[in-house]
Design a protein around this motif. Structure first.
Motif, short mmCIF file in Angstrom:
data_model
loop_
_atom_site.label_atom_id
_atom_site.label_comp_id
_atom_site.label_asym_id
_atom_site.label_seq_id
_atom_site.Cartn_x
_atom_site.Cartn_y
_atom_site.Cartn_z
N ARG A 71 -95.21 -116.83 56.49
CA ARG A 71 -93.76 -116.77 56.67
C ARG A 71 -93.35 -115.36 57.03
O ARG A 71 -93.68 -114.40 56.32
CB ARG A 71 -93.04 -117.23 55.40
CG ARG A 71 -91.54 -117.40 55.58
CD ARG A 71 -90.90 -117.91 54.31
NE ARG A 71 -89.46 -118.08 54.49
CZ ARG A 71 -88.87 -119.19 54.90
NH1 ARG A 71 -89.62 -120.25 55.18
NH2 ARG A 71 -87.56 -119.26 55.03
N HIS A 72 -92.63 -115.22 58.13
CA HIS A 72 -92.12 -113.93 58.57
C HIS A 72 -90.64 -113.85 58.21
O HIS A 72 -89.84 -114.69 58.64
CB HIS A 72 -92.29 -113.77 60.08
CG HIS A 72 -93.72 -113.74 60.51
ND1 HIS A 72 -94.11 -113.44 61.80
CD2 HIS A 72 -94.88 -113.98 59.84
CE1 HIS A 72 -95.42 -113.48 61.90
NE2 HIS A 72 -95.91 -113.82 60.72
N ILE A 73 -90.29 -112.85 57.41
CA ILE A 73 -88.91 -112.68 56.95
C ILE A 73 -88.37 -111.37 57.48
O ILE A 73 -88.86 -110.29 57.13
CB ILE A 73 -88.84 -112.70 55.40
CG1 ILE A 73 -89.43 -114.00 54.86
CG2 ILE A 73 -87.41 -112.51 54.93
CD1 ILE A 73 -89.50 -114.06 53.34
N GLU A 74 -87.37 -111.47 58.32
CA GLU A 74 -86.76 -110.26 58.87
C GLU A 74 -85.70 -109.74 57.91
O GLU A 74 -84.75 -110.46 57.55
CB GLU A 74 -86.12 -110.55 60.23
CG GLU A 74 -85.49 -109.30 60.86
CD GLU A 74 -84.85 -109.57 62.20
OE1 GLU A 74 -84.38 -108.61 62.84
OE2 GLU A 74 -84.82 -110.76 62.61
N MET A 75 -85.89 -108.52 57.47
CA MET A 75 -84.93 -107.86 56.59
C MET A 75 -84.07 -106.95 57.47
O MET A 75 -84.38 -105.79 57.70
CB MET A 75 -85.65 -107.06 55.51
CG MET A 75 -86.67 -107.85 54.72
SD MET A 75 -85.94 -109.20 53.76
CE MET A 75 -85.01 -108.28 52.55
N GLY A 76 -83.00 -107.55 58.01
CA GLY A 76 -82.18 -106.82 58.97
C GLY A 76 -81.09 -105.99 58.32
O GLY A 76 -81.07 -105.78 57.09
N TYR A 77 -80.18 -105.53 59.16
CA TYR A 77 -79.06 -104.73 58.67
C TYR A 77 -78.10 -105.60 57.87
O TYR A 77 -78.13 -106.83 57.94
CB TYR A 77 -78.35 -104.05 59.84
CG TYR A 77 -79.19 -102.99 60.52
CD1 TYR A 77 -79.35 -101.74 59.94
CD2 TYR A 77 -79.82 -103.25 61.73
CE1 TYR A 77 -80.12 -100.76 60.56
CE2 TYR A 77 -80.59 -102.28 62.36
CZ TYR A 77 -80.74 -101.04 61.77
OH TYR A 77 -81.50 -100.09 62.37
N THR A 86 -87.38 -104.35 47.39
CA THR A 86 -86.53 -105.08 46.44
C THR A 86 -86.83 -106.57 46.48
O THR A 86 -86.82 -107.25 45.45
CB THR A 86 -85.06 -104.81 46.75
OG1 THR A 86 -84.83 -103.41 46.78
CG2 THR A 86 -84.17 -105.43 45.70
N MET A 87 -87.10 -107.09 47.65
CA MET A 87 -87.47 -108.50 47.78
C MET A 87 -88.76 -108.80 47.02
O MET A 87 -88.87 -109.85 46.34
CB MET A 87 -87.63 -108.86 49.26
CG MET A 87 -88.24 -110.22 49.52
SD MET A 87 -87.20 -111.58 49.02
CE MET A 87 -86.03 -111.60 50.38
N ILE A 88 -89.74 -107.91 47.09
CA ILE A 88 -90.99 -108.12 46.37
C ILE A 88 -90.74 -108.15 44.87
O ILE A 88 -91.30 -108.98 44.14
CB ILE A 88 -92.00 -107.01 46.74
CG1 ILE A 88 -92.35 -107.10 48.23
CG2 ILE A 88 -93.25 -107.11 45.89
CD1 ILE A 88 -93.19 -105.95 48.73
N ALA A 89 -89.89 -107.24 44.37
CA ALA A 89 -89.58 -107.23 42.94
C ALA A 89 -88.89 -108.53 42.52
O ALA A 89 -89.18 -109.08 41.45
CB ALA A 89 -88.69 -106.03 42.62
N ALA A 90 -87.98 -109.02 43.34
CA ALA A 90 -87.31 -110.28 43.01
C ALA A 90 -88.30 -111.44 43.00
O ALA A 90 -88.22 -112.34 42.14
CB ALA A 90 -86.19 -110.53 44.02
N MET A 91 -89.25 -111.45 43.93
CA MET A 91 -90.26 -112.51 43.96
C MET A 91 -91.13 -112.47 42.70
O MET A 91 -91.43 -113.51 42.11
CB MET A 91 -91.14 -112.35 45.21
CG MET A 91 -90.40 -112.60 46.51
SD MET A 91 -91.34 -112.09 47.99
CE MET A 91 -92.72 -113.22 47.91
N PRO A 119 -85.89 -102.42 59.47
CA PRO A 119 -85.69 -100.97 59.36
C PRO A 119 -85.80 -100.49 57.90
O PRO A 119 -85.65 -101.30 56.97
CB PRO A 119 -84.27 -100.76 59.91
CG PRO A 119 -83.96 -102.00 60.68
CD PRO A 119 -84.71 -103.11 60.02
N PRO A 120 -86.02 -99.22 57.70
CA PRO A 120 -86.05 -98.69 56.32
C PRO A 120 -84.70 -98.89 55.63
O PRO A 120 -83.63 -98.78 56.25
CB PRO A 120 -86.36 -97.20 56.53
CG PRO A 120 -86.99 -97.11 57.87
CD PRO A 120 -86.37 -98.19 58.70
N GLY A 121 -84.75 -99.21 54.33
CA GLY A 121 -83.53 -99.38 53.56
C GLY A 121 -82.93 -100.76 53.61
O GLY A 121 -81.80 -100.96 53.15
N THR A 122 -83.64 -101.73 54.14
CA THR A 122 -83.09 -103.09 54.26
C THR A 122 -83.52 -104.01 53.11
O THR A 122 -83.19 -105.20 53.14
CB THR A 122 -83.51 -103.72 55.60
OG1 THR A 122 -84.93 -103.62 55.75
CG2 THR A 122 -82.85 -102.98 56.75
#
Length: 561
Positions: A465-471, A329-334, A322-325
């Motif tokens: 790799r599929h990464i679910e960015m959940g709540y 930010t994950m891309i920036a950390a990578m 969902p939006p906001g998960t």
């Protein structure tokens, strides 16, 4: 352009000097011929007065005088050739000079050039390849970085200064050569000397008389032919290695977007990437975070592995949720963890598959290629276009013809779009033949609705790799509480944890409630604010569930009646 014009005028002046010396050389050669062949009527021009017998011909010269004239003529020829090779050749092509036209038309003179000029040159162009698929040369960039240090220690008179990039750049400057400038270097400590020269050629003129395209920049090395093996086998590999180290040392991460630069003609424009997010400050379950970090480490150190199994050195990540998960930010950390550049592709501005390939070719190694919200960019939802046959008469009651009409299943697509990029083109870029044009690259797709994407687009091999960015879960909440308030435990943690298991709240919402809004806020007030928000969300969820049950019961009653 100014440097190119100055180099052209310098070349014209040198051409005049060489032309004068060439004529002087021909006169000296004629004198030498008279001295060596005094009695040859074909070689000795006899004036009318001498032919009439008014005066006697001069006596034959001595052998010493003949030898002196031959020696002086040879010396002048060698000086003339040396003057061309050291001054004129880098400034103006040989075929454009008076001297050059004589050399190019006489095979013997070309042999004399090789005899009296033992120096060789190697040219490195800024771009490799041709046409629209030309890509920036890594050799050119590495040599340019090496020469920037050499320029600082040289006695060159005209240099270009640019601001240094990198995290520790401060007020440092990077020096480079202007067009036509020359600096010297040594093959080894105390070894032979080589000379580097920078050149640029103006782009071809368009029909309107203006310049089109970008300047063609070159770096040329000149050295004695006897050191050809040493230059190719030792010197050039050494300075390229040093150039790569300088590039890495002074490297600053960049964020690219596919907007054509009006200054360089590149399809990419960039800004400095200074996002502070790291994996240490990323709110995520520590176990999942460690899995991702280990996967990135394996990829970064996997050059030999990918070569052994015969796969391009790339990896695909699909971030969905969902939006906001925290997908961006994950891309920036990578990027910060790997020290890679980011290329953010806006698919709505890509007009064709060819343009998409061009964008891919222009990316560098050590890069993360990102397509955010891919489900919203273009019609890649996997709903294939339906085809139907439409019978159309010929207007005369004759035989009808069949026409294939395509109907887009998505009502939001516009028939007036100018983009001809297709799903097939994107598939080829991510995992087709064009995906091997480069190495050490990561491709990241983000989406809010993974079920809308075509299965071929996100299969293993494309998106590995599929990464679910959940709540937000309890572990992610604890990370946020530690980062925002340096709190490891609190009396409200138990209540917040229970509500987080019941209520769906994004990481962005949790972080917002934990953010102090005034100087009076403290961990107690911020955690209480979060608890209140979770309780309110739980009530809304309960009320919403009750209303839904009532609606379902009412619908059942209507169906029974």
């Amino acid at each position: 352009m100014a440097g190119t014009e100055a180099a052209r005028w310098k070349g014209l002046r040198l051409t005049a000097i060489v032309t004068f010396l060439w004529r002087l050389f021909r006169r000296q050669l004629s004198r030498a011929a008279r001295m060596v062949f005094p009695d040859d009527p074909h070689r000795l021009p006899i004036t009318a007065a001498a032919a009439a017998g008014d005066r006697a011909l001069p006596p034959p010269p001595s052998s010493t005088a003949s030898g002196w004239h031959l020696t002086s003529t040879a010396l002048m020829a060698s000086q003339l050739l040396y003057l061309y090779t050291t001054l004129l050749s880098p400034a103006l092509p040989l075929r454009h000079t008076f001297f050059g036209r004589h050399l190019s038309s006489r095979p013997l003179m070309r042999r004399l050039v090789r005899l009296f000029d033992p120096y060789r040159t190697l040219t490195f162009d800024e771009y490799e390849g041709g046409g629209r698929m030309a890509r920036r040369s890594s050799a050119y960039e590495e040599i340019k970085a090496y020469l920037s240090v050499t320029c600082a220690a040289s006695d060159a008179q005209h240099l270009r200064a640019e601001g240094a990039t990198g995290r520790d750049a401060t007020d440092k400057l990077v020096l480079s050569m202007l067009d036509g400038e020359e600096i010297s270097d040594e093959l080894a400590a105390g070894g032979a000397t080589v000379w580097w020269r920078a050149r640029s050629e103006a782009p071809p003129r368009s029909d309107g008389g203006g310049a089109s395209g970008q300047e063609k920049r070159q770096l040329t090395i000149r050295y004695h032919g006897r050191y050809h093996g040493e230059v190719n086998d030792a010197y050039l590999p050494r300075i390229r290695q040093q150039g790569r180290e300088l590039i890495v040392k002074g490297r600053q991460r960049k964020l690219f977007t596919n907007i054509c630069s009006v200054y360089t003609g590149s399809p990419w424009s960039h800004v400095a990437f200074e996002h502070p997010k790291t994996f240490a400050t990323l709110a995520m379950d520590p176990a999942r975070k460690k899995e991702i970090v280990d996967d990135l480490d394996t990829f970064k150190n996997g050059k030999d592995y990918y070569a052994r199994v015969g796969k391009p050195w790339k990896r695909g990540y699909l971030l969905y949720g969902p939006p906001g998960t925290g997908k961006s930010t994950m891309i920036a950390a990578m990027a910060n963890y790997l020290d890679y550049d980011i290329y953010d592709i806006e698919l709505t501005t890509v007009r064709s598959n060819t343009e998409l390939r061009k964008l891919l070719i222009e990316t560098t190694r050590k890069a993360i290629i990102v397509i955010e919200d891919i489900d919203c960019s273009i019609d890649l939802t996997g709903e294939r276009k339906k085809k139907k046959k439409k019978q159309a008469g010929d207007g005369n009651g004759g035989a009808s013809t069949s026409a294939i009409v395509e109907e887009d299943s998505s009502s939001s697509s516009s028939s007036s779009t100018t983009s001809w990029m297709t799903l097939s083109g994107l598939l080829n870029v991510t995992d087709g033949l064009w995906s091997c044009c480069g190495e050490e690259r990561i491709i990241v797709f983000t989406t809010n609705y993974v079920e809308k994407l075509d299965r071929a687009l996100i299969r293993k091999g494309r998106m590995d790799r599929h990464i679910e960015m959940g709540y937000c879960g309890f572990e992610a909440f604890r990370s946020l509480a530690k980062m925002y308030h340096d709190v490891d435990t609190h009396r409200l943690f138990v209540d917040i944890g229970e509500l987080l298991r019941e209520v769906e709240m994004t990481t962005a919402d949790v972080a917002e409630h934990l953010t102090p809004k005034s100087s009076e806020d403290n961990p107690d007030t911020c955690l209480q604010a979060l608890l209140n928000a979770l309780e309110e969300a739980a009530k809304e969820k309960a009320n919403g569930g009750s209303e839904m049950n009532m609606q379902d019961d009412g619908q059942d009653d209507i169906d029974e009646q």
